[in-house]
Design a protein around this motif. Structure first.
Motif, PDB file in Angstrom:
ATOM      1  N   GLU A 199      -4.202 -37.621 -28.436  1.00 12.15           N
ATOM      2  CA  GLU A 199      -3.992 -38.272 -27.129  1.00 12.15           C
ATOM      3  C   GLU A 199      -4.387 -37.349 -25.988  1.00 12.15           C
ATOM      4  OE1 GLU A 199      -1.921 -40.377 -30.188  1.00 12.15           O
ATOM      5  OE2 GLU A 199      -1.751 -38.272 -29.607  1.00 12.15           O
ATOM      6  N   ILE A 200      -4.025 -36.068 -26.101  1.00 18.37           N
ATOM      7  CA  ILE A 200      -4.373 -35.115 -25.041  1.00 18.37           C
ATOM      8  C   ILE A 200      -5.883 -34.909 -24.986  1.00 18.37           C
ATOM      9  CG2 ILE A 200      -4.298 -32.664 -24.419  1.00 18.37           C
ATOM     10  CD1 ILE A 200      -1.908 -34.132 -23.418  1.00 18.37           C
ATOM     11  N   LYS A 201      -6.515 -34.781 -26.143  1.00 21.79           N
ATOM     12  CA  LYS A 201      -7.958 -34.534 -26.178  1.00 21.79           C
ATOM     13  C   LYS A 201      -8.749 -35.667 -25.538  1.00 21.79           C
ATOM     14  CE  LYS A 201      -7.972 -31.572 -30.289  1.00 21.79           C
ATOM     15  NZ  LYS A 201      -8.414 -31.432 -31.699  1.00 21.79           N
ATOM     16  N   SER A 202      -8.203 -36.888 -25.589  1.00 23.25           N
ATOM     17  CA  SER A 202      -8.903 -38.038 -25.010  1.00 23.25           C
ATOM     18  C   SER A 202      -8.244 -38.547 -23.727  1.00 23.25           C
ATOM     19  CB  SER A 202      -8.958 -39.169 -26.045  1.00 23.25           C
ATOM     20  OG  SER A 202      -7.638 -39.584 -26.409  1.00 23.25           O
ATOM     21  N   ASP A 203      -7.341 -37.754 -23.156  1.00 23.22           N
ATOM     22  CA  ASP A 203      -6.579 -38.189 -21.982  1.00 23.22           C
ATOM     23  C   ASP A 203      -7.462 -38.276 -20.732  1.00 23.22           C
ATOM     24  OD1 ASP A 203      -4.727 -37.988 -19.598  1.00 23.22           O
ATOM     25  OD2 ASP A 203      -3.251 -38.028 -21.210  1.00 23.22           O
ATOM     26  N   LYS A 204      -7.619 -39.465 -20.185  1.00 20.82           N
ATOM     27  CA  LYS A 204      -8.477 -39.677 -19.017  1.00 20.82           C
ATOM     28  C   LYS A 204      -7.912 -39.004 -17.769  1.00 20.82           C
ATOM     29  CE  LYS A 204     -10.441 -44.105 -20.516  1.00 20.82           C
ATOM     30  NZ  LYS A 204     -10.569 -45.558 -20.172  1.00 20.82           N
ATOM     31  N   ILE A 205      -6.596 -39.063 -17.607  1.00 19.13           N
ATOM     32  CA  ILE A 205      -5.978 -38.499 -16.406  1.00 19.13           C
ATOM     33  C   ILE A 205      -6.205 -36.995 -16.337  1.00 19.13           C
ATOM     34  CG2 ILE A 205      -3.804 -38.078 -15.208  1.00 19.13           C
ATOM     35  CD1 ILE A 205      -4.696 -40.934 -15.013  1.00 19.13           C
ATOM     36  N   LEU A 206      -5.929 -36.294 -17.422  1.00 21.65           N
ATOM     37  CA  LEU A 206      -6.121 -34.846 -17.444  1.00 21.65           C
ATOM     38  C   LEU A 206      -7.583 -34.502 -17.180  1.00 21.65           C
ATOM     39  CD1 LEU A 206      -5.027 -32.023 -17.916  1.00 21.65           C
ATOM     40  CD2 LEU A 206      -5.334 -32.357 -20.379  1.00 21.65           C
ATOM     41  N   HIS A 207      -8.478 -35.257 -17.785  1.00 18.80           N
ATOM     42  CA  HIS A 207      -9.910 -35.037 -17.614  1.00 18.80           C
ATOM     43  C   HIS A 207     -10.311 -35.192 -16.145  1.00 18.80           C
ATOM     44  CE1 HIS A 207     -14.260 -35.976 -17.963  1.00 18.80           C
ATOM     45  NE2 HIS A 207     -14.214 -35.176 -19.011  1.00 18.80           N
ATOM     46  N   ILE A 208      -9.847 -36.246 -15.507  1.00 20.72           N
ATOM     47  CA  ILE A 208     -10.181 -36.506 -14.100  1.00 20.72           C
ATOM     48  C   ILE A 208      -9.617 -35.419 -13.195  1.00 20.72           C
ATOM     49  CG2 ILE A 208      -9.706 -38.047 -12.144  1.00 20.72           C
ATOM     50  CD1 ILE A 208      -9.878 -40.377 -14.157  1.00 20.72           C
ATOM     51  N   LEU A 209      -8.353 -35.068 -13.392  1.00 22.13           N
ATOM     52  CA  LEU A 209      -7.715 -34.058 -12.538  1.00 22.13           C
ATOM     53  C   LEU A 209      -8.426 -32.717 -12.661  1.00 22.13           C
ATOM     54  CD1 LEU A 209      -3.928 -34.850 -13.135  1.00 22.13           C
ATOM     55  CD2 LEU A 209      -5.329 -35.489 -11.166  1.00 22.13           C
ATOM     56  N   ALA A 210      -8.723 -32.309 -13.902  1.00 24.08           N
ATOM     57  CA  ALA A 210      -9.350 -31.005 -14.118  1.00 24.08           C
ATOM     58  C   ALA A 210     -10.751 -30.954 -13.523  1.00 24.08           C
ATOM     59  CB  ALA A 210      -9.392 -30.682 -15.605  1.00 24.08           C
ATOM     60  N   GLN A 211     -11.501 -32.025 -13.641  1.00 24.43           N
ATOM     61  CA  GLN A 211     -12.899 -32.001 -13.216  1.00 24.43           C
ATOM     62  C   GLN A 211     -13.097 -32.291 -11.736  1.00 24.43           C
ATOM     63  OE1 GLN A 211     -15.879 -33.857 -15.541  1.00 24.43           O
ATOM     64  NE2 GLN A 211     -15.441 -32.592 -17.303  1.00 24.43           N
ATOM     65  N   GLN A 212     -12.156 -32.984 -11.105  1.00 21.65           N
ATOM     66  CA  GLN A 212     -12.397 -33.421  -9.736  1.00 21.65           C
ATOM     67  C   GLN A 212     -11.552 -32.715  -8.677  1.00 21.65           C
ATOM     68  OE1 GLN A 212     -13.063 -37.591  -9.041  1.00 21.65           O
ATOM     69  NE2 GLN A 212     -13.487 -37.998 -11.188  1.00 21.65           N
ATOM     70  N   LEU A 213     -10.513 -32.003  -9.073  1.00 23.74           N
ATOM     71  CA  LEU A 213      -9.724 -31.263  -8.094  1.00 23.74           C
ATOM     72  C   LEU A 213     -10.334 -29.875  -7.893  1.00 23.74           C
ATOM     73  CD1 LEU A 213      -6.073 -32.227  -9.124  1.00 23.74           C
ATOM     74  CD2 LEU A 213      -7.415 -33.107  -7.201  1.00 23.74           C
ATOM     75  N   PRO A 214     -10.041 -29.226  -6.769  1.00 23.48           N
ATOM     76  CA  PRO A 214     -10.635 -27.918  -6.466  1.00 23.48           C
ATOM     77  C   PRO A 214     -10.178 -26.798  -7.397  1.00 23.48           C
ATOM     78  CG  PRO A 214      -9.771 -28.969  -4.469  1.00 23.48           C
ATOM     79  CD  PRO A 214      -9.262 -29.761  -5.634  1.00 23.48           C
ATOM     80  N   ASP A 215     -10.941 -25.702  -7.407  1.00 26.68           N
ATOM     81  CA  ASP A 215     -10.621 -24.536  -8.229  1.00 26.68           C
ATOM     82  C   ASP A 215      -9.255 -23.943  -7.897  1.00 26.68           C
ATOM     83  OD1 ASP A 215     -13.061 -24.748  -9.412  1.00 26.68           O
ATOM     84  OD2 ASP A 215     -13.996 -23.080  -8.361  1.00 26.68           O
ATOM     85  N   SER A 216      -8.813 -24.129  -6.666  1.00 24.35           N
ATOM     86  CA  SER A 216      -7.560 -23.517  -6.214  1.00 24.35           C
ATOM     87  C   SER A 216      -6.325 -24.323  -6.612  1.00 24.35           C
ATOM     88  CB  SER A 216      -7.578 -23.344  -4.692  1.00 24.35           C
ATOM     89  OG  SER A 216      -7.783 -24.592  -4.045  1.00 24.35           O
ATOM     90  N   TYR A 217      -6.508 -25.415  -7.369  1.00 22.37           N
ATOM     91  CA  TYR A 217      -5.397 -26.239  -7.815  1.00 22.37           C
ATOM     92  C   TYR A 217      -5.029 -25.864  -9.255  1.00 22.37           C
ATOM     93  CZ  TYR A 217      -5.561 -29.600  -3.896  1.00 22.37           C
ATOM     94  OH  TYR A 217      -5.482 -30.184  -2.653  1.00 22.37           O
ATOM     95  N   PHE A 218      -3.721 -25.799  -9.549  1.00 22.92           N
ATOM     96  CA  PHE A 218      -3.234 -25.500 -10.894  1.00 22.92           C
ATOM     97  C   PHE A 218      -2.543 -26.734 -11.462  1.00 22.92           C
ATOM     98  CE2 PHE A 218      -2.120 -21.174  -8.818  1.00 22.92           C
ATOM     99  CZ  PHE A 218      -3.464 -20.862  -8.698  1.00 22.92           C
ATOM    100  N   ILE A 219      -2.912 -27.095 -12.694  1.00 25.95           N
ATOM    101  CA  ILE A 219      -2.336 -28.273 -13.333  1.00 25.95           C
ATOM    102  C   ILE A 219      -1.378 -27.858 -14.444  1.00 25.95           C
ATOM    103  CG2 ILE A 219      -2.817 -30.347 -14.688  1.00 25.95           C
ATOM    104  CD1 ILE A 219      -5.612 -30.378 -13.383  1.00 25.95           C
ATOM    105  N   MET A 220      -0.163 -28.375 -14.395  1.00 24.39           N
ATOM    106  CA  MET A 220       0.779 -28.265 -15.503  1.00 24.39           C
ATOM    107  C   MET A 220       0.989 -29.695 -15.995  1.00 24.39           C
ATOM    108  SD  MET A 220       3.454 -25.379 -14.028  1.00 24.39           S
ATOM    109  CE  MET A 220       4.090 -24.962 -15.671  1.00 24.39           C
ATOM    110  N   TYR A 221       0.383 -30.005 -17.141  1.00 25.72           N
ATOM    111  CA  TYR A 221       0.332 -31.390 -17.602  1.00 25.72           C
ATOM    112  C   TYR A 221       1.520 -31.722 -18.493  1.00 25.72           C
ATOM    113  CZ  TYR A 221      -1.998 -35.819 -18.422  1.00 25.72           C
ATOM    114  OH  TYR A 221      -2.316 -37.161 -18.439  1.00 25.72           O
ATOM    115  N   ARG A 222       2.462 -32.421 -17.900  1.00 24.06           N
ATOM    116  CA  ARG A 222       3.720 -32.782 -18.556  1.00 24.06           C
ATOM    117  C   ARG A 222       4.318 -31.559 -19.273  1.00 24.06           C
ATOM    118  NH1 ARG A 222       4.663 -37.898 -18.004  1.00 24.06           N
ATOM    119  NH2 ARG A 222       6.448 -37.722 -19.382  1.00 24.06           N
TER     120      ARG A 222
END
Length: 313
Positions: free
Chosen positions: A138-161
């Motif tokens: 599910e994580i490997k194919s997660d659209k939300i994580l993919h979009i956030l990682a690729q479209q947000l700036p380098d200065s943003y940090f994601i903690m995914y659930r």
């Protein structure tokens, strides 16, 4: 591209030394982008050269020269010990196989590079040199994580659930996005296209599809309020004053909730692109309070991992 620093209960190299890896990410990404651009140009020239040599009497000799040339280019792509550690050490892909995958067309190169970095980000957020966690399908194919990682700036940090240790209990939070200026706690609702989520203060919400079907789902505001409480507790007394924004988001559906609880924002398909564009225009550099927040939260991270096979001998 945003930095994925924690995924659920996966082990992350950011947990070991967040300041080091966060500060290195942008520089190493730029370095790798430059290397891959050079490789794409050389590959384009080589393909043109190979085509011209096809009818030449010395084609066999030239092909041999081209093979040797590619080997030299393969060694050139890894410039610096850190780039080699970050981009090659976890994957096992040879430089020649990477060069073979690089598109020669410039218009395809950016998309290729983003996918290339994303693949490694998933590895960085689920392994260290000695340990590794299994990423779910599910994580490997997660659209939300993919979009956030690729479209947000380098200065943003994601903690995914992320799963954090709080008062001797493991608690899974909503998606956290640490920006230079604020912290977003986001609950994403993924429904059928153009469906409507009917919000209420009850325990359950409803989703109504365009075909007239209905389904119930847990009230996302409950998760957001819990996440906000956990954040407040972990950051209490740290001197961090970043605003915390709690938002229910649906990219493809509508949210009908005229009076949400105080402190809960709503962002449905009518506002999603606008919100994303606003974040993309945030050119603020990484801030010290943002780094401090990441370090505190990562220090409470729960990690389910196993020792790498090569470390068991």
């Amino acid at each position: 591209m945003a930095q994925i620093i924690k995924i659920q209960d996966c082990i992350s190299r950011y947990e070991q030394d967040p300041y080091h890896y966060i500060n290195q990410f942008i520089r190493l990404k730029k370095q790798r982008w430059q290397s891959i651009k050079e490789m794409a140009e050389k590959k384009k020239d080589s393909l043109h050269y190979d085509k011209e040599a096809a009818d030449d009497e010395t084609v066999g000799k030239r092909k041999k020269t081209f093979t040797l040339k590619r080997k030299k280019e393969a060694s050139d792509i890894n410039k610096g010990k850190e780039a080699d550690e970050w981009f090659n050490g976890l994957d096992g892909e040879t430089d020649e196989s990477l060069i073979a995958r690089i598109p020669a067309a410039r218009e395809e190169l950016v998309s290729f590079f983003k996918e290339y970095v994303y693949e490694f980000q998933l590895k960085w957020a689920s392994s260290t040199i000695s340990d590794i966690s299994r990423l779910s399908r599910e994580i490997k194919s997660d659209k939300i994580l993919h979009i956030l990682a690729q479209q947000l700036p380098d200065s943003y940090f994601i903690m995914y659930r992320p799963v954090l240790q709080v008062n001797q209990a493991a608690v899974e939070l909503s998606v956290l996005i640490l920006t230079p200026l604020e912290i977003y706690c986001i609950s994403f609702l993924e429904g059928e296209k153009d469906s409507a989520f009917i919000g209420s203060k009850d325990r359950f919400w409803k989703e109504k599809t365009v075909r007239g079907r209905e389904r119930s789902l847990l009230n996302p505001a409950v998760e957001l309020l819990r996440t906000g409480t956990v954040l407040s507790g972990l950051l209490k007394g740290s001197g961090i004053e970043l605003p915390v924004r709690k938002v229910v988001v649906s990219r493809t559906s509508y949210i009908d909730y005229p009076e949400p609880p105080y402190g809960i924002g709503i962002c449905d398909k009518r506002h999603w692109k606008e919100w994303l564009e606003k974040q993309q225009k945030n050119f603020a550099p990484i801030k010290s309070q943002q780094l401090k927040t990441a370090k505190i939260l990562l220090s409470h991270g729960v990690s389910d991992s196993m020792r790498r096979q090569e470390w068991l001998s």
